[in-house]
Scaffold this motif. Structure first.
Motif, PDB file in Angstrom:
ATOM      1  N   PHE A  97     -11.179  81.579  -0.649  1.00  0.00           N
ATOM      2  CA  PHE A  97     -12.550  81.268  -0.125  1.00  0.00           C
ATOM      3  C   PHE A  97     -12.248  81.732   1.356  1.00  0.00           C
ATOM      4  O   PHE A  97     -11.716  81.240   2.255  1.00  0.00           O
ATOM      5  CB  PHE A  97     -12.589  79.854  -0.292  1.00  0.00           C
ATOM      6  N   ASN A  99     -13.640  80.797   4.021  1.00  0.00           N
ATOM      7  CA  ASN A  99     -14.286  79.469   4.344  1.00  0.00           C
ATOM      8  C   ASN A  99     -14.717  79.631   6.051  1.00  0.00           C
ATOM      9  O   ASN A  99     -14.237  80.629   6.559  1.00  0.00           O
ATOM     10  CB  ASN A  99     -13.554  78.340   4.497  1.00  0.00           C
ATOM     11  N   ALA A 117     -15.863  74.553  -0.768  1.00  0.00           N
ATOM     12  CA  ALA A 117     -14.554  74.747  -1.153  1.00  0.00           C
ATOM     13  C   ALA A 117     -13.698  73.856  -2.200  1.00  0.00           C
ATOM     14  O   ALA A 117     -12.940  74.288  -3.032  1.00  0.00           O
ATOM     15  CB  ALA A 117     -13.510  74.446   0.148  1.00  0.00           C
ATOM     16  N   ASP A 133      -7.601  78.484   0.862  1.00  0.00           N
ATOM     17  CA  ASP A 133      -8.947  78.238   1.774  1.00  0.00           C
ATOM     18  C   ASP A 133      -8.531  78.604   3.079  1.00  0.00           C
ATOM     19  O   ASP A 133      -7.669  77.932   3.806  1.00  0.00           O
ATOM     20  CB  ASP A 133      -9.140  76.800   1.476  1.00  0.00           C
ATOM     21  N   SER A 194      -4.163  76.223   2.700  1.00  0.00           N
ATOM     22  CA  SER A 194      -5.279  75.955   3.623  1.00  0.00           C
ATOM     23  C   SER A 194      -4.957  76.107   4.964  1.00  0.00           C
ATOM     24  O   SER A 194      -4.122  75.384   5.434  1.00  0.00           O
ATOM     25  CB  SER A 194      -5.869  74.384   3.090  1.00  0.00           C
TER      26      SER A 194
END
Length: 376
Positions: A97, A99, A117, A133, A194
């Motif tokens: 993702f 983000n 997310a 992420d 992440s």
């Protein structure tokens, strides 16, 4: 292995999506499935596009709308649509993702990205895939939309057009080039992380001063500014994309006497580089490749030449006709396929200059023909 994967990119026709697709093609020999607005508007079409895909780089997002609520909900809706399509296909997906660092903030855009997310991660985990992420800072790079993608794109286009933007509230901004963002997204495939992608802090006013310096040197005399650091090189390539093709070709001042003519072809204000010559027989062609970062100049010294350029993953071709009778040069923008062909009846003599010494292990040169069928 990335090359063995079938990868889809949501937002595949946008700024970061295009850069990511270009990098996958150049370094991993992967032609991703590029998904756009029409795919998300038709759930059945999105499901069909995802069949056979095992990895998704989710870049599609909403950062501007008529209201704060539309920004927040727009990102949630995109994630919900993607998650539903993944579940409909029912096979594992590794998802990365794209983000934003604003997901850490309590504002409409940040809340929408954070919830997006969560939604996509839940679907990926449920189906047995990985989820990465990556929180991206402010992005810039070649072919960003002025007034939309970043202040860097706006400044580049304004300065290339001969205007001088104003800076209000000068401060340092964390900036990341789109190719570096694409590299991080690709590297994260198949992992569960992440993290914030690191960037470089630079003042808004410093960016503008660089563009104004570049414009003075480059647009008026064809001189290359100091591009001895990655940030300066990336800003230079951003400016070059904004200026292309309107400023080309450039004809330098020719100094002649009884010995013949003399003219400058390259004047570089910093860094290293190399120059080389070639001869090309009538009807023959050189080039048919593109670069991710390299700055390259073609100077026709003798003969008649035609230079063709096509932006990677696009169809339109830009053509320049150059002659040694009027010494001229054209720079090759990053991420544009290019070639040079002898269209005269005599030998073509061309000088080439690049901003970096050739490294055979990492030449930043990827073969592709102008005539190859484009995908956009």
């Amino acid at each position: 292995m990335t090359a063995a994967r079938r990868i889809a990119i949501t937002g595949g026709y946008g700024f970061l999506g295009w850069h990511t697709a270009c990098r996958l093609r150049a370094l991993h020999q992967v032609e991703p499935v590029r998904l756009g607005r029409d795919d998300f508007a038709d759930p059945a079409r999105l499901v069909e596009a995802l069949r056979g895909v095992d990895a998704v780089i989710h870049i599609a997002g909403v950062n501007r709308a008529d209201s704060d609520e539309a920004v927040e909900q727009g990102n949630v809706d995109l994630a919900t649509t993607l998650a539903a399509a993944m579940r409909e296909v029912g096979t594992p997906f590794d998802v990365v993702f794209a983000n934003s660092i604003q997901a850490q903030l309590d504002n409409p855009y940040g809340r929408g990205k954070a919830e997006a997310a969560r939604i996509v991660q839940e679907a990926a985990t449920e189906l047995g895939g990985h989820f990465a992420d990556l929180l991206l800072p402010n992005l810039f790079g070649e072919h960003g939309r002025p007034g939309y993608n970043s202040f860097v794109a706006t400044f580049a286009h304004e300065v290339a057009a001969g205007r001088v933007p104003t800076v209000t509230g000068d401060r340092e901004i964390e900036l990341l080039h789109a190719q570096d963002a694409a590299a991080a997204l690709i590297e994260a495939l198949g992992s569960d992380v992440s993290e914030v992608v690191p960037a470089e802090a630079i003042g808004i006013g410093e960016v503008l001063r660089f563009f104004l310096e570049t414009h003075e040197l480059y647009a008026t005399r064809g001189e290359v500014p100091d591009i001895s650091t990655p940030m300066r090189r990336n800003l230079f390539n951003t400016y070059r994309a904004a200026a292309f093709p309107d400023m080309w070709p450039i004809s330098p001042q020719v100094h002649g006497d009884n010995r013949g003519d003399l003219y400058e072809t390259v004047r570089a204000h910093g860094g290293t580089g190399m120059a080389f010559m070639s001869t090309t027989l009538p009807g023959q062609k050189r080039g048919e490749h593109y670069h991710l970062h390299k700055v390259e100049r073609f100077i026709v010294v003798k003969g008649e030449a035609e230079i063709e350029l096509r932006r990677l993953l696009h169809d339109d071709v830009v053509t320049f006709r150059l002659s040694g009778d009027k010494p001229s040069f054209v720079d090759m923008p990053a991420l544009w396929v290019h070639n040079i062909r002898n269209v005269g009846d005599t030998e073509l003599v061309t000088m080439f200059w690049a901003d970096q010494l050739l490294d055979m292990d990492n030449p930043d040169q990827f073969p592709e023909t102008i005539a190859q069928e484009a995908t956009a």
